[in-house]
Design a protein around this motif. Structure first.
Motif, PDB file in Angstrom:
ATOM      1  N   ALA A 139      -0.241  17.567   1.266  1.00  0.00           N
ATOM      2  CA  ALA A 139      -0.250  16.255   2.376  1.00  0.00           C
ATOM      3  C   ALA A 139      -0.235  15.014   1.529  1.00  0.00           C
ATOM      4  O   ALA A 139       0.898  14.354   1.861  1.00  0.00           O
ATOM      5  CB  ALA A 139      -1.381  16.613   3.255  1.00  0.00           C
ATOM      6  N   ALA A 143       3.166  12.879   1.705  1.00  0.00           N
ATOM      7  CA  ALA A 143       3.252  11.424   2.438  1.00  0.00           C
ATOM      8  C   ALA A 143       3.985  10.513   1.487  1.00  0.00           C
ATOM      9  O   ALA A 143       4.823   9.563   1.792  1.00  0.00           O
ATOM     10  CB  ALA A 143       1.798  11.189   2.667  1.00  0.00           C
ATOM     11  N   LEU A 190     -10.540  12.934   2.782  1.00  0.00           N
ATOM     12  CA  LEU A 190      -9.058  13.343   2.443  1.00  0.00           C
ATOM     13  C   LEU A 190      -8.179  12.513   3.373  1.00  0.00           C
ATOM     14  O   LEU A 190      -7.321  11.947   3.122  1.00  0.00           O
ATOM     15  CB  LEU A 190      -8.796  14.711   2.561  1.00  0.00           C
ATOM     16  CG  LEU A 190      -7.233  14.971   1.809  1.00  0.00           C
ATOM     17  CD1 LEU A 190      -6.948  14.831   0.765  1.00  0.00           C
ATOM     18  CD2 LEU A 190      -6.796  16.388   2.444  1.00  0.00           C
ATOM     19  N   ALA A 191      -8.648  12.620   4.611  1.00  0.00           N
ATOM     20  CA  ALA A 191      -7.740  12.006   5.728  1.00  0.00           C
ATOM     21  C   ALA A 191      -8.036  10.580   5.543  1.00  0.00           C
ATOM     22  O   ALA A 191      -6.933   9.687   5.727  1.00  0.00           O
ATOM     23  CB  ALA A 191      -8.686  12.209   7.374  1.00  0.00           C
ATOM     24  N   LEU A 194      -5.416   9.276   3.031  1.00  0.00           N
ATOM     25  CA  LEU A 194      -4.337   9.464   3.416  1.00  0.00           C
ATOM     26  C   LEU A 194      -4.072   7.984   4.415  1.00  0.00           C
ATOM     27  O   LEU A 194      -3.182   7.511   4.588  1.00  0.00           O
ATOM     28  CB  LEU A 194      -3.857  10.750   4.298  1.00  0.00           C
ATOM     29  CG  LEU A 194      -3.632  11.726   3.409  1.00  0.00           C
ATOM     30  CD1 LEU A 194      -3.831  13.064   4.053  1.00  0.00           C
ATOM     31  CD2 LEU A 194      -2.284  11.922   2.906  1.00  0.00           C
ATOM     32  N   ALA A 195      -4.998   7.969   5.314  1.00  0.00           N
ATOM     33  CA  ALA A 195      -5.161   6.646   5.733  1.00  0.00           C
ATOM     34  C   ALA A 195      -4.854   5.197   5.041  1.00  0.00           C
ATOM     35  O   ALA A 195      -4.276   4.183   5.344  1.00  0.00           O
ATOM     36  CB  ALA A 195      -6.301   6.346   6.828  1.00  0.00           C
ATOM     37  N   ILE A 197      -3.535   5.223   2.353  1.00  0.00           N
ATOM     38  CA  ILE A 197      -2.037   5.185   1.808  1.00  0.00           C
ATOM     39  C   ILE A 197      -1.391   4.422   2.652  1.00  0.00           C
ATOM     40  O   ILE A 197      -0.363   3.645   2.433  1.00  0.00           O
ATOM     41  CB  ILE A 197      -1.479   6.420   1.644  1.00  0.00           C
ATOM     42  CG1 ILE A 197      -2.031   7.382   0.430  1.00  0.00           C
ATOM     43  CG2 ILE A 197       0.206   6.702   1.380  1.00  0.00           C
ATOM     44  CD1 ILE A 197      -1.514   8.868   0.149  1.00  0.00           C
ATOM     45  N   GLY A 198      -1.337   4.849   4.115  1.00  0.00           N
ATOM     46  CA  GLY A 198      -0.717   4.089   5.224  1.00  0.00           C
ATOM     47  C   GLY A 198      -1.140   2.841   5.230  1.00  0.00           C
ATOM     48  O   GLY A 198      -0.081   1.755   5.206  1.00  0.00           O
ATOM     49  N   TYR A 199      -2.343   2.444   5.070  1.00  0.00           N
ATOM     50  CA  TYR A 199      -2.673   0.893   5.111  1.00  0.00           C
ATOM     51  C   TYR A 199      -2.056   0.079   3.882  1.00  0.00           C
ATOM     52  O   TYR A 199      -1.571  -0.986   4.146  1.00  0.00           O
ATOM     53  CB  TYR A 199      -4.234   0.755   5.152  1.00  0.00           C
ATOM     54  CG  TYR A 199      -4.769  -0.634   5.402  1.00  0.00           C
ATOM     55  CD1 TYR A 199      -4.782  -1.256   6.526  1.00  0.00           C
ATOM     56  CD2 TYR A 199      -4.909  -1.483   4.090  1.00  0.00           C
ATOM     57  CE1 TYR A 199      -5.070  -2.523   6.540  1.00  0.00           C
ATOM     58  CE2 TYR A 199      -5.394  -2.927   4.034  1.00  0.00           C
ATOM     59  CZ  TYR A 199      -5.248  -3.226   5.319  1.00  0.00           C
ATOM     60  OH  TYR A 199      -5.800  -4.483   5.502  1.00  0.00           O
ATOM     61  N   LEU A 267     -12.385   4.484   3.217  1.00  0.00           N
ATOM     62  CA  LEU A 267     -11.562   3.390   3.867  1.00  0.00           C
ATOM     63  C   LEU A 267     -11.625   1.745   3.381  1.00  0.00           C
ATOM     64  O   LEU A 267     -10.980   1.091   3.049  1.00  0.00           O
ATOM     65  CB  LEU A 267     -11.433   3.229   5.292  1.00  0.00           C
ATOM     66  CG  LEU A 267     -10.371   4.441   5.720  1.00  0.00           C
ATOM     67  CD1 LEU A 267     -10.505   4.573   7.127  1.00  0.00           C
ATOM     68  CD2 LEU A 267      -8.904   3.649   5.435  1.00  0.00           C
TER      69      LEU A 267
END
Lengths: 311, 620
Positions: A139, A143, A190-191, A194-195, A197-199, A267
């Protein structure tokens, strides 16, 4: 209220070599910590059994350990979870599967304290654990790949590399900090990663967008000056957004409960690191790769007035 | 004027706000403690039974709020949640084993909202408590058995035609070999066997220098075996879970050979697994013709060599003690319609060995009756010393008796069933009692109900506080514009809730985290716009031009930023399992709805306030 009455004139790019050195230093450090200390992988990835037991009053961990050991669970890892009344017991997967173990543990603990309450049982078979780890890694890679393609398509490949470098930097540093403080790395973390990464990407894109705009609009000034100016122009937004996001994350960290704490922490680290990386890593990388005005032929854009402006 | 709203913008905004509000509304009504009553064959109880239920509850002085009947069950809503457990126990005893009574928390959504399709969000197990199992179906065990069976059958067949051979010792789960003394023997064997087994792939090979036939199950057949094994397990699991009396269980296939079972509200995993694991068995037996139909009483001593069993439809029947075949010889059972008579029938397929036995036994007894005996463990509630206990009981009953019309083989049918429903049920029971591929639990997660409630409370507290902090900051920092952004944020929350409710996507704890994160990130769009407006104002633009430019120029930035985040969210959804997926769902919904609220929504309000004021001073 306004923290920035006028445009800031910080010469970010003047320090870019020093910043790059520091960044590389941190990355090496993070990799070293990851390598030597390693992540404390959670049940999701290792497989095994986890039992959370709630007690009516604070409980002595040593006693719980003792009770479990005398019942034959000498491999059990016992720790408090959030409060002193909550105990988390972890067992490796070779001890036995799911319910048998959890029921036995609860039986043993209830014999010592009849009011112990079973709050949560998680059993993950070793095969599932390996799969979850593999899927998680995939994932992450997909991503990054998807983002690389989108940014390359919307901007230019050098920007894409810069963006992905920034994001990869964030992931490595966050992981390194996670390894350093020894927090459990599970699926929710892990989620969170990935957040992040998005941010972080969000941040980077916003800066790049302004760089592109300035390259097209402003006819004078070197690439370095323009990147600098773009970062300064976006600084209020970068800081305000980071601040609101951090406010929210701190609320989650403090109030969201033990299960969500690791997620919030990842985060928080990610947002701080991501803010830094979108200024230094992304911008510097694009510059180092030689992004120049000629690379950004005026894109077809609605409502874009190509006014001449002196910097 | 540049910042005027055309009428359609107002209409669209009002429409979205109204729609969002309506579909988010069901979440405010809470839940009723309820009892869900369904009959054993999966239909709703008759009105008569419903009357019985209400009379019983009335006599126990339990107040009923409402009764709703659907195709599959009757839902009785209670006034007091504290009555639920008692009512369920009493009903379970009174209704007996023909009905299951499940505890349920039914959404207390008003009827007018439900008629619009409104329902509250679907909470995940981590929020409501319950058990989650991931099971792996051991397909290899089934194919290994099939390979063994093929080996035996072929050996027997070849021995009958005196072809010397050996079963090779290199058998795998899906293939084996037959070794011959010479190539002639092999050719003869191949010619004899091949036509009988279209589902197998034959190949001439050499094993240790001797001519041999390699025999493998074909890809198609493997897929079918796997599908059958998984489907059959799902059917069996459904039956078992119904026994448990769980409201809203989830039993789903996942991937090629896995099954997810989610039992909300179940706490006793040990018992749940025991019941799920218990398989039904069935036997084909001959009916004792001398005593058919049975005229004696249930307590009478049966004649030697026979046994007395109850019939599902009522009454008793005497069966011979000898078992013809057991359920594991059944490879398939399908209901259908007899093309000649138009009546319902069930087509049954047996394994080769089972077919041979069936053939031998039925050959001499055409005209006699054959019965299908079904055995399973059930949970039954009964009253012991004034206390209601639930216990497992072994239940044996005859589910079908049919006259043998001709000598039977590995394929035969039971015809003349009363209706398609009966045929379907019989086929289902036959499959449930047939050989089940073994399943293994490879993942289990149990969340206690108190922890679930705690998770909800903490999640809500976090959302509330986070929301408040952001709102305060935005008002302080951007004044009127901050207020407008806050309205957008509120609308965003309502929209996320509405979409989650409409899609009935599962809301999990990480999902709540996703919503919280969206709150933080949704303001980003407004921050981008507002900072741009401030920039424009600083560079000397008029208020109206600054608004126009701020929204216009920030748009592509916001779009780029959100699309990249959306890519990450979609990848998360595609690869994620459990917690990761829940997070991805709310994050994706939040990103999309925030684009609408933060860009379109705020623009409409900003225009309405400032659009008609020439030379207005912006409170930003």
């Amino acid at each position: 209220m306004d923290f920035f009455k006028r445009e800031t004139q910080i010469d970010f790019m003047a320090h870019r070599v020093r910043a790059a050195l520091i960044t590389v230093g941190f990355i090496v450090l993070a990799v070293a910590v990851l390598f030597f200390r390693g992540l404390d992988f959670g049940l999701d990835f290792t497989g095994g059994t986890l039992v959370e037991v709630g007690y009516p009053q604070a409980v002595d961990l040593a006693e719980v350990r003792q009770t479990l050991e005398s019942a034959g669970f000498d491999q059990a890892v016992v720790q408090t979870f959030g409060t002193a009344r909550d105990v988390l017991i972890r067992l490796p997967s070779d001890v036995g599967a799911g319910d048998a173990v959890s029921n036995e543990i609860l039986g043993v603990l209830r014999a010592a304290e009849p009011n112990a309450e079973l709050r949560r049982v998680e059993f993950v078979g070793p095969q599932v654990g390996a799969e979850l780890a593999e899927k998680g890694g995939l994932a992450l890679l997909y991503a990054l790949g998807g983002i690389l393609i989108y940014v390359a398509f919307r901007f230019e490949y050098r920007f894409a590399i810069g963006a992905v470098a920034a994001v990869a930097h964030d992931v490595v540093i966050t992981l390194g900090i996670y390894a350093l403080i020894g927090m459990t790395f599970d699926l929710t973390v892990l989620a969170a990663l990935l957040a992040v990464i998005g941010y972080s990407l969000n941040d980077t894109i916003v800066v790049f967008d302004r760089v592109r705009e300035n390259f097209v609009r402003v006819r004078k000034g070197s690439s370095i000056e323009l990147v600098n100016r773009s970062i300064n122009q976006m600084l209020p937004r970068t800081l305000v957004t980071s601040l609101t996001t951090l406010l929210v994350l701190i609320a989650l960290f403090v109030l969201g409960g033990e299960l969500i704490r690791g997620f919030a922490l990842a985060l928080i680290i990610g947002v701080v690191v991501g803010t830094y990386s979108s200024i230094y890593v992304a911008g510097s990388a694009a510059l180092a790769l030689g992004v120049s005005r000629e690379d950004l032929v005026p894109p077809v854009k609605e409502g874009e007035d190509l006014e001449e402006e002196t910097p | 004027m540049i910042n005027k709203n055309p009428l359609w913008r107002y209409l669209l905004l009002v429409l979205v706000v109204a729609g969002g509000a309506i579909y988010a509304l069901p979440n405010l009504f809470g839940q009723d403690a309820a009892l869900q009553i369904s009959s054993a064959d999966g239909t709703a109880p008759t009105p008569a039974t419903q009357g019985e239920v209400l009379a019983l509850l009335d006599s126990l002085e339990i107040d009923v709020k409402a009764v709703e009947a659907t195709d599959s069950h009757v839902l009785v809503r209670l006034d007091q949640a504290s009555d639920q457990a008692v009512a369920a126990d009493e009903l379970a005893v009174a209704l007996g084993r023909d009905y299951t009574v499940a505890l349920n928390l039914a959404a207390a959504t008003p009827a007018w909202l439900r008629s619009l399709g409104g329902q509250p969000m679907y909470l995940g197990l981590d929020l409501r408590g319950g058990v989650h199992f991931l099971m792996q179906v051991d397909v290899d065990a089934v194919t290994t058995q099939a390979i063994e069976r093929y080996g035996n059958e072929m050996s027997r067949s070849l021995r009958q035609s005196s072809i010397a051979h050996q079963v090779g010792d290199d058998a795998t789960a899906t293939a084996f070999s037959l070794v011959f003394e010479g190539a002639d023997a092999r050719d003869a064997a191949e010619a004899q066997i091949t036509p009988e087994y279209p589902e197998l792939v034959f190949e001439q090979v050499e094993v240790n220098g001797q001519p041999a036939l390699s025999i493998a199950i074909s890809e198609d057949e493997l897929r079918e075996i796997r599908n059958f094994a998984v489907e059959q397990n799902i059917i069996t699991l459904r039956n078992r879970v119904n026994e448990l009396g769980v409201a809203e269980p989830v039993i789903q296939r996942q991937g090629a050979d896995r099954i997810v079972v989610q039992l909300p509200g179940v706490q006793d995993t040990a018992r749940a697994k025991e019941i799920i694991g218990a398989t039904a068995t069935l036997e084909f037996r001959m009916v004792d013709e001398a005593n058919f139909p049975y005229r004696g009483r249930p307590g009478d001593i049966p004649p030697p060599g026979t046994e007395l069993f109850p019939e599902r439809q009522g009454g008793y029947v005497l069966l011979e003690r000898q078992i013809i075949i057991t359920g594991d010889a059944i490879t398939d059972a399908q209901s259908g319609i007899d093309t000649q008579t138009g009546r319902a029938e069930v087509n049954i397929r047996l394994s080769g060995a089972g077919g041979n036995v069936m053939n031998r036994v039925t050959g001499g007894r055409v005209g006699d009756h054959m019965a299908v005996l079904f055995k399973e463990t059930e949970i039954q509630a009964r009253r012991v010393n004034d206390e209601i206990v639930r216990e497992q009981v072994q239940v044996e009953e005859v589910i079908n008796i049919a006259r043998i019309q001709e000598q039977l083989g590995s394929r035969f049918r039971i015809t003349g069933l009363d209706n398609p429903m009966e045929a379907r049920n019989l086929a289902l029971l036959l499959r449930a009692g047939s050989l089940a591929a073994p399943v293994q639990i490879i993942e289990e997660r149990t969340i206690g109900p108190s922890l679930g409630q705690e998770n909800i409370n903490q999640g809500m507290a976090a959302v509330g506080v986070a929301f408040l902090l952001v709102i305060l900051f935005m008002v302080m920092y951007y004044r009127v514009f901050g207020l407008i952004a806050n309205l957008a944020l509120l609308l965003n929350l309502v929209l996320i809730m509405a979409v989650l409710s409409m899609l009935q996507a599962t809301l999990t704890l990480p999902g709540i985290a996703g919503i919280v994160l969206t709150v933080g990130m949704a303001v980003d769009a407004n921050v981008l716009i507002y900072e741009r407006i401030r920039e424009e104002l600083r560079s000397g633009s008029s208020a109206q031009k600054a608004i126009e430019a701020g929204y216009g120029k920030a748009l592509s930035t916001i779009a780029d930023a959100n699309v990249t985040t959306l890519i990450a969210a979609v990848v998360l959804f595609a690869f994620g399992t459990g917690p990761v997926k829940g997070f991805a769902v709310t994050l994706s919904i939040g990103i999309v709805s925030s684009m609408f609220t933060a860009i379109f929504g705020t623009r409409v309000v900003v225009n309405a306030i400032y659009g008609s004021r020439r030379g207005a001073k912006l409170a930003i």
